[in-house]
Structures are given as structure tokens and as C-alpha cells.
Design an enzyme around this catalytic site. Structure first.
Site, mmCIF file in Angstrom:
data_model
loop_
_atom_site.group_PDB
_atom_site.id
_atom_site.type_symbol
_atom_site.label_atom_id
_atom_site.label_comp_id
_atom_site.label_asym_id
_atom_site.label_seq_id
_atom_site.Cartn_x
_atom_site.Cartn_y
_atom_site.Cartn_z
ATOM 1 N N HIS A 42 -6.174 -0.856 6.104
ATOM 2 C CA HIS A 42 -6.301 -0.119 7.368
ATOM 3 C C HIS A 42 -7.038 -0.960 8.414
ATOM 4 O O HIS A 42 -6.458 -1.331 9.418
ATOM 5 C CB HIS A 42 -6.975 1.248 7.191
ATOM 6 C CG HIS A 42 -6.470 2.047 6.054
ATOM 7 N ND1 HIS A 42 -5.121 2.328 5.880
ATOM 8 C CD2 HIS A 42 -7.111 2.637 5.001
ATOM 9 C CE1 HIS A 42 -4.959 3.047 4.786
ATOM 10 N NE2 HIS A 42 -6.154 3.243 4.225
ATOM 11 N N LYS A 76 -9.389 -0.573 -6.657
ATOM 12 C CA LYS A 76 -9.489 -0.116 -5.273
ATOM 13 C C LYS A 76 -10.832 0.559 -5.073
ATOM 14 O O LYS A 76 -11.253 1.387 -5.885
ATOM 15 C CB LYS A 76 -8.366 0.863 -4.930
ATOM 16 C CG LYS A 76 -8.452 1.383 -3.496
ATOM 17 C CD LYS A 76 -7.352 2.374 -3.177
ATOM 18 C CE LYS A 76 -7.482 2.899 -1.743
ATOM 19 N NZ LYS A 76 -6.432 3.866 -1.396
ATOM 20 N N HIS A 125 0.851 -1.194 0.000
ATOM 21 C CA HIS A 125 0.000 0.000 0.000
ATOM 22 C C HIS A 125 0.884 1.241 0.000
ATOM 23 O O HIS A 125 1.322 1.715 1.052
ATOM 24 C CB HIS A 125 -0.923 0.002 1.222
ATOM 25 C CG HIS A 125 -2.019 1.006 1.147
ATOM 26 N ND1 HIS A 125 -3.359 0.672 1.206
ATOM 27 C CD2 HIS A 125 -1.992 2.355 0.989
ATOM 28 C CE1 HIS A 125 -4.092 1.773 1.118
ATOM 29 N NE2 HIS A 125 -3.274 2.816 0.990
ATOM 30 N N HIS A 157 1.567 5.182 -2.279
ATOM 31 C CA HIS A 157 1.052 6.171 -3.224
ATOM 32 C C HIS A 157 2.263 6.872 -3.847
ATOM 33 O O HIS A 157 2.801 7.833 -3.291
ATOM 34 C CB HIS A 157 0.128 7.167 -2.528
ATOM 35 C CG HIS A 157 -1.104 6.550 -1.960
ATOM 36 N ND1 HIS A 157 -2.193 6.202 -2.747
ATOM 37 C CD2 HIS A 157 -1.431 6.186 -0.699
ATOM 38 C CE1 HIS A 157 -3.130 5.664 -1.984
ATOM 39 N NE2 HIS A 157 -2.693 5.637 -0.732
ATOM 40 N N ASP A 175 1.147 2.922 3.454
ATOM 41 C CA ASP A 175 0.563 4.197 3.028
ATOM 42 C C ASP A 175 1.650 5.231 2.749
ATOM 43 O O ASP A 175 1.437 6.438 2.937
ATOM 44 C CB ASP A 175 -0.434 4.737 4.053
ATOM 45 C CG ASP A 175 -1.707 5.281 3.398
ATOM 46 O OD1 ASP A 175 -1.720 5.449 2.163
ATOM 47 O OD2 ASP A 175 -2.679 5.557 4.114
ATOM 48 N N HIS A 189 -10.118 0.354 0.770
ATOM 49 C CA HIS A 189 -9.868 1.313 1.846
ATOM 50 C C HIS A 189 -11.045 1.208 2.802
ATOM 51 O O HIS A 189 -12.199 1.430 2.414
ATOM 52 C CB HIS A 189 -9.764 2.729 1.273
ATOM 53 C CG HIS A 189 -9.978 3.808 2.294
ATOM 54 N ND1 HIS A 189 -8.948 4.435 2.943
ATOM 55 C CD2 HIS A 189 -11.125 4.359 2.781
ATOM 56 C CE1 HIS A 189 -9.440 5.327 3.794
ATOM 57 N NE2 HIS A 189 -10.765 5.299 3.713
#
Length: 415
Positions: free
Chosen positions: A243, A182, A58, A60, A316, A223
Site C-alpha cells: 500500500h 506478513k 497481493h 486474498h 488486493d 501492510h
């Protein structure tokens, strides 16, 4: 050319205890793991641990911090140069495969594949499917759209409402080259117009998304902070929960029955708490959400781990600074994983989640020769990154000890 990495303590990711062994590499793949192996070239790994290439499930890639307002002043193309820097930092941390959870497009993936930029393999979600007013809707009361992943020709919006509109968005994202879809099934910490406790996207919308993914043999990641959002996603057939901040007993039981993975991203809440304390710019409401989310998150993940839920590592990164990925491993031990299981979450379990376990995730003959050489005991997770001495992808050395980045040899070499 047959290269032998000789005499290291090998953590092979299969569940076996670390043991001193040699790893032979031929043609970019692991040819043999054993003792006393011969080769044309030798790499002295005595005093080092030898790990499979690590995963972060995970990240970005095009995001570099949580100051969304500051993005209004950044040229649009700047994100792609940041992505190159971020991928390099990720590779330096021993991460040879990542799953980008929205932001990276097909161009970034191919640039890494073709060697135009240095970085790990990139599995891409491209955009996140979100309802209007949901986690990936960047609308603000001013009328501005504040989001780090603005749409462009290779990155569809992802914001849609109703089964048919959601179906079209899913198909556009698939057309753009996604490896995974996602969905945002709850609000978020960093999205100012919603709340993590609220479920988002209705069951009929989620069913369409999963059906479109399955039609082209893709999986879906979700998510999900709220228990209701988690349960709706699992009932629809998602493969992983990202999460998992507010899991209740029913959600945990459903994860076990669904054979789904949890990607906890503990690092992001830990980092954001420190950022809030230092006065870093965060979206409106983020500090208040963090006040209860961090403690709830750790308890939620610990109960899932105790119940036997499968865990894959994700950080993240992007919200968290890139390159700090391995800090997640120590946090995983704090919620009940042993050091061995934490490393497995970043190797064999992550490979299974991404559907590449036949190629990556363990040090076994026939697998791609992704290796990380670490000084000392790899099960001492507290300071793993500074002890990295070399990283290999497909048998090629791609990272050297600190200060040695000027060397760009294409063959294996001593650390």
C-alpha cells in the site's frame, strides 16, 4: 514435443523493446526465442503480443468482498469453494503466479499445485501478524470476531503482543507452511477499530518476526499505510511495503537504501471509493478514511516512483473483485510508470520480489513456459484482459478466448 509460438510481438520482460519473434517450448520450459524456429507443433501468433505469465503480489484468495457482517451467515467451509472460483478468475486474467497476503492455507496451495483446482501458483502468507486491536484483530464491541480469515488448524490466529508471543505466532505460521510472513505495521481502511495513520507493532516485535523469517530463509511483507509504520518495518528488514499510502521523504529514502519493493495496490482504493459512492456495505469508519486516503495514496506512490523505488504489481483482490487484476496496470501508468515498466512490475520485478526470477518473469531459454497471448499491442494497457487469447503455464494451455472454457486440452494449441 517441441511447440513454437510463431510470429508474435514478444515482450520478454528483460527490458528489451517488444519485437516480432518465435518462442519454442519443450518439456514445459522455453527452449529458444528467435526468428524462424522449427517445431513439431505451431501456434500462429501473428497479430498477437506474447508476454510472460503475469504476477499479482497481493491477493486474498478466500475473500470475496468487504461485507464482513455477512460473513457471520456463511458456512465456514464455503470460503474454500470460493477460493477455487477466485483462482480460476485470476488465471483467466493471465495471472499465473500470485502471492496470497493472508487467508489461503497450505491446502489451497497444494490443491492448485496438484491440479485439483484451476489456478495460478500460490505463494502463501497464511495469516497476518497483528497486535491486539490491530488491522487483523477482528474483535468488535459486540464481542463478535468479524474477519474473513478466522483461525483454523492450518491457519493460526496471528494476533499477538510482545516479542515472545509474536515469536510463537510467527513459528506457528511458518510451521503451517508459509512462503512469506506478513506483518501489519499500521491500521487499515477496512479494519474498524484502528486508523491507517497509526503505527502498529513495536520495533522489538518486528525484529523478532524478521529474525524468525530469516532463520528459515523467508522474507517479510508489511501492510503499511502510515509513514511511521513503513519506516519501522524497513528498519527491521522487511522486503516489501504493501500500500504505502502515506510515504514521506524519509520513508522513500529508506526504501531506496533498503532495496525494498513497493506493492501499491492502487486498485483497492479506487474500487472502494466507487463502492462507497454506490452504497455498498463497508465497515464503520471506512468511508471517512477513504476520503483522504485515495488522494494521498496516489501522491505517495507517484513520489516513490519518481525517486526510483522498485514497484511490483499487487491489487488486493478479494477486497477488489477477483479477475480484475489487470486494471492495476493502467493505474500504475497514472503514477509515473511507463507501460513497459508497468508490465515489468507484473512480470520480472514481481518475480524478483517473490524470489523466483530464475524460473519465471521473463521469456528466456530455461525459464518455465508461462505465456500470455494478447490481441494487439500489449503496451495498450487500458483493455488488456478482454484481448487475452490464451494463457500457458509450464507450456500447457490453461485458458482460451472467452466462451471457450469447455476445452481442456493438455498440449499447446492455436489461439
Amino acid at each position: 514435443m517441441r511447440t513454437v509460438v510463431r510470429g508474435g510481438s514478444v515482450f520478454d520482460g528483460t527490458g528489451a523493446a517488444p519485437a516480432v519473434a518465435d518462442v519454442a517450448i519443450e518439456g514445459g520450459r522455453i527452449a529458444e526465442v528467435g526468428v524462424g524456429l522449427d517445431g513439431d507443433d505451431q501456434v500462429d501468433a501473428h497479430g498477437l503480443s506474447v508476454l510472460p505469465g503475469l504476477f499479482d503480489c497481493h491477493v486474498h484468495t478466500v475473500v470475496s468482498g468487504g461485507d464482513l457482517a455477512g460473513l457471520a451467515y456463511r458456512p465456514f467451509s464455503y470460503q474454500f469453494f470460493e477460493a477455487a472460483r477466485n483462482l480460476r478468475a485470476t488465471l483467466d486474467a493471465g495471472i499465473t503466479t500470485v502471492r496470497d497476503a493472508a487467508g489461503a492455507d497450505l491446502g489451497i496451495k497444494r490443491a492448485a499445485e496438484d491440479g485439483l483446482i484451476d489456478g495460478p501458483r500460490v505463494h502463501i502468507a497464511i495469516s497476518a501478524l497483528s497486535q491486539t486491536g490491530g488491522h487483523y484483530d477482528g474483535w468488535q464491541p459486540s464481542g463478535l470476531q468479524l474477519t474473513p480469515v478466522l483461525p483454523h488448524p492450518g491457519r493460526p490466529s496471528g494476533v499477538a503482543d510482545g516479542p515472545e508471543a509474536v515469536r510463537r505466532e510467527a513459528r506457528e505460521i511458518i510451521r503451517a507452511g508459509a512462503d512469506v510472513l506478513k506483518v501489519c505495521v499500521s491500521g487499515g481502511i477496512m479494519s474498524s477499530r484502528d486508523h491507517p495513520e497509526h503505527a502498529q507493532l513495536r520495533p522489538d516485535e518486528l525484529a523478532v518476526i524478521v529474525a524468525e523469517a530469516e532463520a528459515v530463509e523467508l522474507k517479510v511483507m508489511a501492510h503499511a499505510h502510515s509513514a511511521d509504520g513503513v519506516k519501522a518495518a524497513l528498519r527491521a528488514g522487511v522486503r516489501s511495503i504493501e500500500h504505502g499510502t502515506l510515504l514521506d521523504d524519509e520513508a522513500i529514502e529508506l526504501m531506496l537504501r533498503s532495496d525494498a519493493w513497493l506493492v501499491p495496490t492502487l486498485l483497492v482504493h479506487d474500487f472502494l471509493q466507487r463502492a462507497a459512492t454506490s452504497g455498498a456495505p463497508l465497515p464503520p469508519g471506512a468511508v471517512e478514511k477513504l476520503a483522504w486516503a485515495t488522494e494521498a495514496h496516489h501522491d505517495s506512490v507517484a513520489r516513490a516512483v519518481a525517486a526510483g523505488v522498485k514497484v511490483a504489481m499487487g491489487t488486493d483482490s478479494g477486497v477488489v473483485p477477483h479477475g480484475n487484476n489487470l486494471d492495476e496496470l493502467a493505474l500504475l501508468t497514472g503514477v509515473g510508470l511507463s507501460p513497459e515498466r508497468a508490465l515489468s512490475a507484473a512480470t520480472s520485478e514481481a518475480a524478483r520480489l517473490l524470489g523466483v526470477a530464475d524460473e519465471l518473469g521473463t521469456l528466456e531459454p530455461g525459464k518455465r513456459a508461462d505465456l500470455v497471448l494478447v490481441h494487439g499491442d500489449a503496451l495498450d494497457l487500458a483493455d488488456l484482459k478482454p484481448r487475452i487469447r490464451a494463457v500457458y503455464m509450464n507450456g500447457r494451455r490453461v485458458r482460451y478466448a472467452a466462451g471457450d472454457h469447455g476445452r481442456h486440452e493438455t498440449d499447446a494449441a492455436s489461439p
